[in-house]
Design a protein around this motif. Structure first.
Motif, PDB file in Angstrom:
ATOM      1  N   HIS A 188       0.805  -1.224   0.000  1.00 36.89           N
ATOM      2  CA  HIS A 188       0.000   0.000   0.000  1.00 36.89           C
ATOM      3  C   HIS A 188       0.840   1.276   0.000  1.00 36.89           C
ATOM      4  O   HIS A 188       0.309   2.363  -0.179  1.00 36.89           O
ATOM      5  CB  HIS A 188      -0.923   0.015   1.217  1.00 36.89           C
ATOM      6  N   SER A 189       2.147   1.175   0.250  1.00 43.91           N
ATOM      7  CA  SER A 189       3.042   2.350   0.301  1.00 43.91           C
ATOM      8  C   SER A 189       2.536   3.398   1.290  1.00 43.91           C
ATOM      9  O   SER A 189       2.701   4.601   1.079  1.00 43.91           O
ATOM     10  CB  SER A 189       3.198   2.990  -1.096  1.00 43.91           C
ATOM     11  N   SER A 190       1.928   2.938   2.379  1.00 45.29           N
ATOM     12  CA  SER A 190       1.307   3.885   3.318  1.00 45.29           C
ATOM     13  C   SER A 190       2.335   4.778   3.993  1.00 45.29           C
ATOM     14  O   SER A 190       2.079   5.970   4.220  1.00 45.29           O
ATOM     15  CB  SER A 190       0.491   3.123   4.367  1.00 45.29           C
ATOM     16  N   ARG A 191       3.521   4.240   4.293  1.00 40.99           N
ATOM     17  CA  ARG A 191       4.536   5.070   4.960  1.00 40.99           C
ATOM     18  C   ARG A 191       5.160   6.073   4.000  1.00 40.99           C
ATOM     19  O   ARG A 191       5.584   7.148   4.415  1.00 40.99           O
ATOM     20  CB  ARG A 191       5.617   4.181   5.576  1.00 40.99           C
ATOM     21  N   MET A 192       5.202   5.735   2.711  1.00 43.49           N
ATOM     22  CA  MET A 192       5.775   6.652   1.729  1.00 43.49           C
ATOM     23  C   MET A 192       4.788   7.759   1.381  1.00 43.49           C
ATOM     24  O   MET A 192       5.183   8.887   1.069  1.00 43.49           O
ATOM     25  CB  MET A 192       6.172   5.881   0.467  1.00 43.49           C
ATOM     26  N   GLY A 193       3.503   7.451   1.407  1.00 51.74           N
ATOM     27  CA  GLY A 193       2.495   8.450   1.065  1.00 51.74           C
ATOM     28  C   GLY A 193       2.163   8.487  -0.412  1.00 51.74           C
ATOM     29  O   GLY A 193       1.248   9.195  -0.833  1.00 51.74           O
ATOM     30  N   GLU A 194       2.901   7.760  -1.227  1.00 53.95           N
ATOM     31  CA  GLU A 194       2.628   7.614  -2.664  1.00 53.95           C
ATOM     32  C   GLU A 194       3.245   6.294  -3.106  1.00 53.95           C
ATOM     33  O   GLU A 194       4.002   5.675  -2.367  1.00 53.95           O
ATOM     34  CB  GLU A 194       3.201   8.786  -3.462  1.00 53.95           C
ATOM     35  N   ASN A 195       2.914   5.856  -4.303  1.00 52.71           N
ATOM     36  CA  ASN A 195       3.377   4.555  -4.783  1.00 52.71           C
ATOM     37  C   ASN A 195       4.892   4.564  -4.947  1.00 52.71           C
ATOM     38  O   ASN A 195       5.423   5.183  -5.873  1.00 52.71           O
ATOM     39  CB  ASN A 195       2.687   4.219  -6.112  1.00 52.71           C
ATOM     40  N   LYS A 196       5.589   3.847  -4.060  1.00 52.06           N
ATOM     41  CA  LYS A 196       7.057   3.894  -4.064  1.00 52.06           C
ATOM     42  C   LYS A 196       7.658   3.250  -5.310  1.00 52.06           C
ATOM     43  O   LYS A 196       8.732   3.632  -5.762  1.00 52.06           O
ATOM     44  CB  LYS A 196       7.612   3.246  -2.795  1.00 52.06           C
ATOM     45  N   ALA A 197       6.946   2.290  -5.898  1.00 49.71           N
ATOM     46  CA  ALA A 197       7.460   1.634  -7.108  1.00 49.71           C
ATOM     47  C   ALA A 197       7.550   2.594  -8.280  1.00 49.71           C
ATOM     48  O   ALA A 197       8.338   2.388  -9.194  1.00 49.71           O
ATOM     49  CB  ALA A 197       6.570   0.447  -7.477  1.00 49.71           C
ATOM     50  N   LEU A 198       6.735   3.654  -8.242  1.00 48.89           N
ATOM     51  CA  LEU A 198       6.679   4.587  -9.372  1.00 48.89           C
ATOM     52  C   LEU A 198       7.479   5.863  -9.130  1.00 48.89           C
ATOM     53  O   LEU A 198       7.477   6.764  -9.970  1.00 48.89           O
ATOM     54  CB  LEU A 198       5.214   4.933  -9.692  1.00 48.89           C
ATOM     55  N   LEU A 199       8.168   5.948  -7.998  1.00 48.80           N
ATOM     56  CA  LEU A 199       9.074   7.076  -7.767  1.00 48.80           C
ATOM     57  C   LEU A 199      10.270   6.946  -8.710  1.00 48.80           C
ATOM     58  O   LEU A 199      10.698   5.839  -9.031  1.00 48.80           O
ATOM     59  CB  LEU A 199       9.540   7.080  -6.313  1.00 48.80           C
ATOM     60  N   LYS A 200      10.810   8.084  -9.128  1.00 44.47           N
ATOM     61  CA  LYS A 200      11.895   8.056 -10.110  1.00 44.47           C
ATOM     62  C   LYS A 200      13.264   8.232  -9.463  1.00 44.47           C
ATOM     63  O   LYS A 200      13.438   9.039  -8.556  1.00 44.47           O
ATOM     64  CB  LYS A 200      11.670   9.136 -11.171  1.00 44.47           C
ATOM     65  N   ILE A 201      14.202   7.448  -9.961  1.00 45.80           N
ATOM     66  CA  ILE A 201      15.615   7.561  -9.583  1.00 45.80           C
ATOM     67  C   ILE A 201      16.406   7.531 -10.878  1.00 45.80           C
ATOM     68  O   ILE A 201      16.297   6.570 -11.655  1.00 45.80           O
ATOM     69  CB  ILE A 201      16.053   6.413  -8.658  1.00 45.80           C
ATOM     70  N   GLY A 202      17.185   8.569 -11.137  1.00 45.02           N
ATOM     71  CA  GLY A 202      17.975   8.610 -12.367  1.00 45.02           C
ATOM     72  C   GLY A 202      17.128   8.565 -13.621  1.00 45.02           C
ATOM     73  O   GLY A 202      17.511   7.938 -14.624  1.00 45.02           O
ATOM     74  N   GLY A 203      15.951   9.187 -13.585  1.00 46.05           N
ATOM     75  CA  GLY A 203      15.115   9.260 -14.776  1.00 46.05           C
ATOM     76  C   GLY A 203      14.221   8.065 -15.027  1.00 46.05           C
ATOM     77  O   GLY A 203      13.441   8.057 -15.981  1.00 46.05           O
ATOM     78  N   LYS A 204      14.328   7.028 -14.211  1.00 42.54           N
ATOM     79  CA  LYS A 204      13.479   5.841 -14.359  1.00 42.54           C
ATOM     80  C   LYS A 204      12.749   5.567 -13.057  1.00 42.54           C
ATOM     81  O   LYS A 204      13.285   5.822 -11.971  1.00 42.54           O
ATOM     82  CB  LYS A 204      14.327   4.601 -14.709  1.00 42.54           C
ATOM     83  N   THR A 205      11.552   5.001 -13.167  1.00 41.17           N
ATOM     84  CA  THR A 205      10.866   4.580 -11.949  1.00 41.17           C
ATOM     85  C   THR A 205      11.652   3.429 -11.314  1.00 41.17           C
ATOM     86  O   THR A 205      12.394   2.709 -12.000  1.00 41.17           O
ATOM     87  CB  THR A 205       9.436   4.103 -12.243  1.00 41.17           C
ATOM     88  N   VAL A 206      11.465   3.269 -10.017  1.00 38.02           N
ATOM     89  CA  VAL A 206      12.180   2.207  -9.305  1.00 38.02           C
ATOM     90  C   VAL A 206      11.846   0.842  -9.901  1.00 38.02           C
ATOM     91  O   VAL A 206      12.726   0.004 -10.102  1.00 38.02           O
ATOM     92  CB  VAL A 206      11.834   2.234  -7.796  1.00 38.02           C
ATOM     93  N   ILE A 207      10.579   0.629 -10.218  1.00 37.39           N
ATOM     94  CA  ILE A 207      10.204  -0.680 -10.758  1.00 37.39           C
ATOM     95  C   ILE A 207      10.797  -0.904 -12.146  1.00 37.39           C
ATOM     96  O   ILE A 207      11.157  -2.027 -12.506  1.00 37.39           O
ATOM     97  CB  ILE A 207       8.670  -0.879 -10.741  1.00 37.39           C
ATOM     98  N   GLU A 208      10.972   0.172 -12.927  1.00 40.93           N
ATOM     99  CA  GLU A 208      11.657   0.037 -14.219  1.00 40.93           C
ATOM    100  C   GLU A 208      13.109  -0.367 -14.019  1.00 40.93           C
ATOM    101  O   GLU A 208      13.641  -1.204 -14.771  1.00 40.93           O
ATOM    102  CB  GLU A 208      11.613   1.354 -14.983  1.00 40.93           C
ATOM    103  N   ARG A 209      13.763   0.249 -13.054  1.00 41.58           N
ATOM    104  CA  ARG A 209      15.169  -0.097 -12.769  1.00 41.58           C
ATOM    105  C   ARG A 209      15.302  -1.584 -12.455  1.00 41.58           C
ATOM    106  O   ARG A 209      16.191  -2.274 -12.967  1.00 41.58           O
ATOM    107  CB  ARG A 209      15.697   0.723 -11.592  1.00 41.58           C
TER     108      ARG A 209
END
Length: 200
Positions: free
Chosen positions: A12-33
């Motif tokens: 649920h990403s409740s502690r992050m407050g938004e979907n953590k898999a879709l946050l971007k690092i280096g121009g890509k979402t985490v799940i893409e990485r």
């Protein structure tokens, strides 16, 4: 290597407050990485997600938990059931710096064990671990009995726990980043700094 990478994106990403898999690092979402890393190692990658529309952009097979609101064990069971290979690597969607070398070490253990799980500094990492497909039967039984603790599940099957000392003897020099997972905004900010440092 005939194996499947299974990314668990069901939290649920409740502690992050938004979907953590879709946050971007280096121009890509985490799940893409994670998906890119797994695709470079393994011929098959599956996403386990209950909100499948969020991940269709990846162009990868999607499967939902069969056992709703039962936590990570339900995701493991769903992924293993969907997989068409005997050997599988489970990865949580919030681990942006996974190691391909460690993935190979873990998958190699499945010739003799149902699962191979790293233990680093006394902490198990069952969401970056290798599982044989036949572990799905035991997972389904545990879910049916509402036994949801993964540590207990691992004790009930043929698990190979690989300690950090054993990994070092195998020649694998792990870094803390390999097991870093981000649940809170401050951890996401730290992940951004880690990625920036690694790119220098």
């Amino acid at each position: 290597m005939s194996a499947t990478g299974i990314i668990l994106a069901g939290g649920h990403s409740s502690r992050m407050g938004e979907n953590k898999a879709l946050l971007k690092i280096g121009g890509k979402t985490v799940i893409e990485r994670i998906a890119d890393q797994l695709s470079s190692l393994l011929p098959n990658v599956i996403i386990v997600a209950n909100k499948q529309e969020d991940y269709q952009f990846l162009g990868l097979p999607l499967v939902s938990d069969r056992w709703k609101e039962k936590g990570p064990l339900a995701g493991i069971q769903a992924g293993l059931s969907e997989s068409r290979t005997q050997n599988n690597l489970i990865v949580a969607c919030d681990m942006p710096f996974i190691s391909g070398e460690l993935a190979r070490i873990l998958l190699d253990q499945l010739d003799q064990h149902q699962t191979a799980v790293p233990e680093i500094g006394g902490q198990l990492h069952p969401l970056f671990a290798a599982y044989r497909k036949d572990a799905s039967t035991a997972a389904e039984l545990a879910l049916s009995e509402n036994k949801l603790r993964i540590r207990q599940f691992l004790m009930d099957i043929d698990s190979r726990i690989i300690t950090d000392k054993e990994l070092e003897k195998m020649g694998f020099l792990y870094r803390d980043a390999h097991f870093f997972n981000m649940n809170r905004p401050d951890e996401y900010q730290l992940a951004l700094k880690m990625a920036e440092e690694a790119s220098k």
